[in-house]
Design an enzyme around this catalytic site. Structure first.
Site, PDB file in Angstrom:
ATOM      1  CD  GLU A  59      35.151  32.160  44.514  1.00  0.00           C
ATOM      2  OE1 GLU A  59      35.975  31.646  43.734  1.00  0.00           O
ATOM      3  OE2 GLU A  59      35.349  33.249  45.102  1.00  0.00           O
ATOM      4  CG  HIS A 128      32.604  43.679  45.110  1.00  0.00           C
ATOM      5  ND1 HIS A 128      33.600  43.809  44.189  1.00  0.00           N
ATOM      6  CD2 HIS A 128      33.137  42.943  46.130  1.00  0.00           C
ATOM      7  CE1 HIS A 128      34.709  43.199  44.629  1.00  0.00           C
ATOM      8  NE2 HIS A 128      34.441  42.663  45.796  1.00  0.00           N
TER       9      HIS A 128
END
Lengths: 326, 322
Positions: A59, A128
């Site tokens: 990322e 999440h």
């Protein structure tokens, strides 16, 4: 025409890739997999591997690469699978994307768009399911937008790309399947102003993103109980359009803020603070907040439901606020 | 490369410009003219002076918070750099960055990044943009060996090689990440091995030898520019001064520093040029005079500079409407 939030996002990506050769999309599984939420499905076949780029699970590197490419003349769209994973790229977003313009004395623009999914509701547990858009809204130098409707899903991307500064688009994952009608000629929309989604007289419900639908449903139920609620969709969390919020408050004098972020230090807290500063004497009752409970979002459905704002909790809070005497 | 008189003089002059500029900075720091962090490059001048010649005006340069030398050699006027150290509005970043954040659009100098390894992902993206736009450019990314411990080093080298982008990763290994010696922070101190593990061609170079730096960088940059994908160079060098002005240097002995002093890149290069008859004492004095004049003018420029009005504080956070 009938469409979904997901398809509207894809149409926006397709339009951007077609209109400007400097645009490319990169992120984890955006290509062959079609996007973890299938937003970019089919784009690889249409635009090729150079412009629809699968990235490693890095990322920080690929968000940073987006910043570098933007500094070097491109219009990158970076997809981070969820905002939970974006924390691995926080250094690049905060220390570079948000900072380089100011730190360089205004010499450089970073016309980067980062898209990420946010929010709870699919029993995916804590890593999440969090909502970090309010956090990101703390940071000067970036713009935060939260499309909650098909029009905004379709229209915010191009405007964000044309903005010379970094824009983060938070897509609440519960919205991807949202269905509805969208004008065939729907296109770019502003990313500056909040919008009144439902007019009302008795109190103002301020919300954004994944909570808009719940808040509108709550407003419909409130109408059945004789309370006329006005619903404001903030749309952009930074910079905040307080004029629209305060305009509504001047009419209703009561406010409830619905925000899927945790209550402490939340965007809802910021709005409350600004109302105190700017419109204290317009208030007939204390502002109330419906936020997520201060727990990591849990897995079981009944606990997850209880952790985040729901229609019932919004209705309850609104009724209490409407009934309170200053 | 064979050294002619002009090139020899130019290399020596660049190193002296950095050395004298920074000596002046240290003095100005003690005088309270420069504040915040000041990281001196003294001892490492051969790297910036030798490496930056490989890059043309269209190439992009990314550097670290120890970047005064790179900025000067890249061609940012010494006055604009010094004014930036002062925090004056005439500084190359309008005073908003200071010593650690030298930026200059004209010379494509993109910082001045004070997050260790923070520039490496940017470099991968810069180079990707050039590749996508079919521009024969190279992105030069300088960083210290401390960056090798950061995940961004590994992520970026992998990404750059995976996508075969024209980035040249230039590692200035001065053996200490602030006060942490390389062998106290890396299980494997062979930095080139780490780059090669991502299939990035890597070479270790004597960073105290300006000609070796120049030659190695020129060759690597040409290969990168030709489309061969990224490369990695390790320059073995040494910082003679403290990490910053707040550093008491408890982590290394004075004897160690003294051992490195005879390898001073300016000293050894000057000796070599004298031996080869490429420079003499009057020639050296002439360079010193030119450098002293440039620095005096830079200081005068910074002194005469203005403070940004506080009303402008919030400017340049977002793009201003034209």
């Amino acid at each position: 025409m009938s469409t979904t939030y997901r398809d509207a996002l894809r149409e926006a990506l397709r339009e951007a890739l077609t209109r400007d050769q400097r645009v490319f999309l990169m992120g984890e599984d955006v290509g062959r997999y079609g996007g973890s939420y299938a937003v970019s499905k089919g784009l690889l076949a249409e635009f090729g591997e150079e412009r629809i780029r699968d990235t490693p699970l890095s990322e920080s590197a690929f968000v940073g690469a987006g910043i570098g490419a933007a500094l070097n003349g491109m219009l990158p769209i970076v997809e981070v699978m969820t905002c939970n994973f974006s924390l691995l790229a926080l250094d690049q977003i905060v220390n570079n994307a948000a900072t380089i313009r100011h730190m360089s004395g205004g010499q450089f623009s970073i016309p980067l768009v980062i898209r990420m999914a946010t929010g709870a509701g699919r029993q995916l547990a804590a890593q999440h399911s969090h909502s970090f858009e309010g956090w990101y809204a703390h940071i000067p130098g970036i713009r935060i937008v939260t499309p909650a409707t098909l029009e905004d899903a379709r229209g915010m991307l191009w405007t964000a790309l044309m903005d010379p500064d970094p824009v983060i688009i938070f897509e609440n994952a519960m919205l991807y399947n949202l269905e509805g009608e969208l004008a065939p000629d729907a296109g770019a929309v502003d990313i500056d102003r909040a919008v009144v989604r439902r007019a009302g007289q008795d109190l103002t419900l301020v919300t954004y993103g994944g909570s808009l639908g719940k808040t509108l449903e709550a407003a419909a139920q409130l109408a059945g109980q004789g309370v006329s609620a006005e619903v404001i969709d903030l749309r952009t969390l930074r910079p905040l359009d307080m004029a629209t919020v305060l305009g509504s408050l001047a009419k209703t004098h009561r406010m409830v803020i619905v925000d899927e972020g945790w209550k402490s230090g939340s965007l809802a807290a910021e709005i409350m603070a600004r109302v105190m500063e700017q419109a204290f004497y317009d208030l007939d009752a204390p502002i109330a907040r419906v936020c997520s409970l201060e727990v990591p979002i849990p897995y079981p459905k009944h606990l997850e439901d209880a952790a985040i704002p729901q229609v019932a909790t919004i209705v309850e809070s609104a009724l209490r606020t409407a009934a309170r005497h200053g | 490369m064979t050294l002619d008189r002009a090139l020899a003089r130019s290399l020596l002059k660049d190193m002296l410009r950095i050395r004298r500029f920074e000596e002046k900075c240290a003095e100005l720091y003690s005088a309270g003219k420069i504040r915040g962090f000041l990281h001196l490059y003294i001892g490492e001048e051969a790297v910036a002076a030798g490496a930056l010649r490989a890059f043309g005006p269209d190439d992009a340069i990314l550097a670290t918070y120890r970047e005064h030398g790179h900025a000067l050699v890249r061609g940012i006027p010494a006055g604009a750099v010094m004014a930036e150290m002062y925090g004056k509005a005439e500084g190359c970043s309008r005073g908003r960055g200071g010593s650690m954040h030298i930026f200059d659009a004209k010379t494509r100098f993109y910082g001045g990044n004070a997050i260790v390894a923070g520039g490496l992902p940017l470099a991968a993206g810069f180079a990707l943009a050039d590749k996508l736009m079919r521009r024969p450019r190279v992105t030069a990314c300088f960083f210290g060996e401390g960056a090798v411990a950061e995940g961004e080093f590994h992520e970026s080298l992998n990404l750059a090689e995976l996508w075969k982008v024209p980035a040249l990763f230039l590692c200035e290994n001065n053996l200490y990440a602030m006060g942490t010696a390389l062998d106290r922070s890396e299980a494997d101190t062979d930095l080139c091995e780490k780059a090669r593990s991502y299939k990035v061609p890597a070479r270790s170079v004597d960073g105290m030898d300006v000609v070796a730096v120049m030659d190695a960088t020129a060759r690597a940059a040409a290969e990168v520019r030709a489309g061969g994908g990224p490369q990695f160079l390790e320059f073995r060098t040494y910082r003679f001064r403290a990490h910053s002005m707040f550093d008491a240097e408890l982590y290394r002995s004075k004897a160690e520093v003294e051992q490195w002093k005879p390898r001073c890149p300016i000293l050894t290069f000057t000796n070599r040029l004298k031996m080869e008859g490429l420079i003499d004492d009057p020639g050296l004095a002439a360079i010193e005079a030119e450098v002293a004049d440039e620095i005096a003018k830079a200081v005068a420029f910074a002194e005469a500079g203005s403070w940004e009005p506080v009303e402008n504080l919030a400017r340049h956070v977002y793009t201003e409407a034209a």
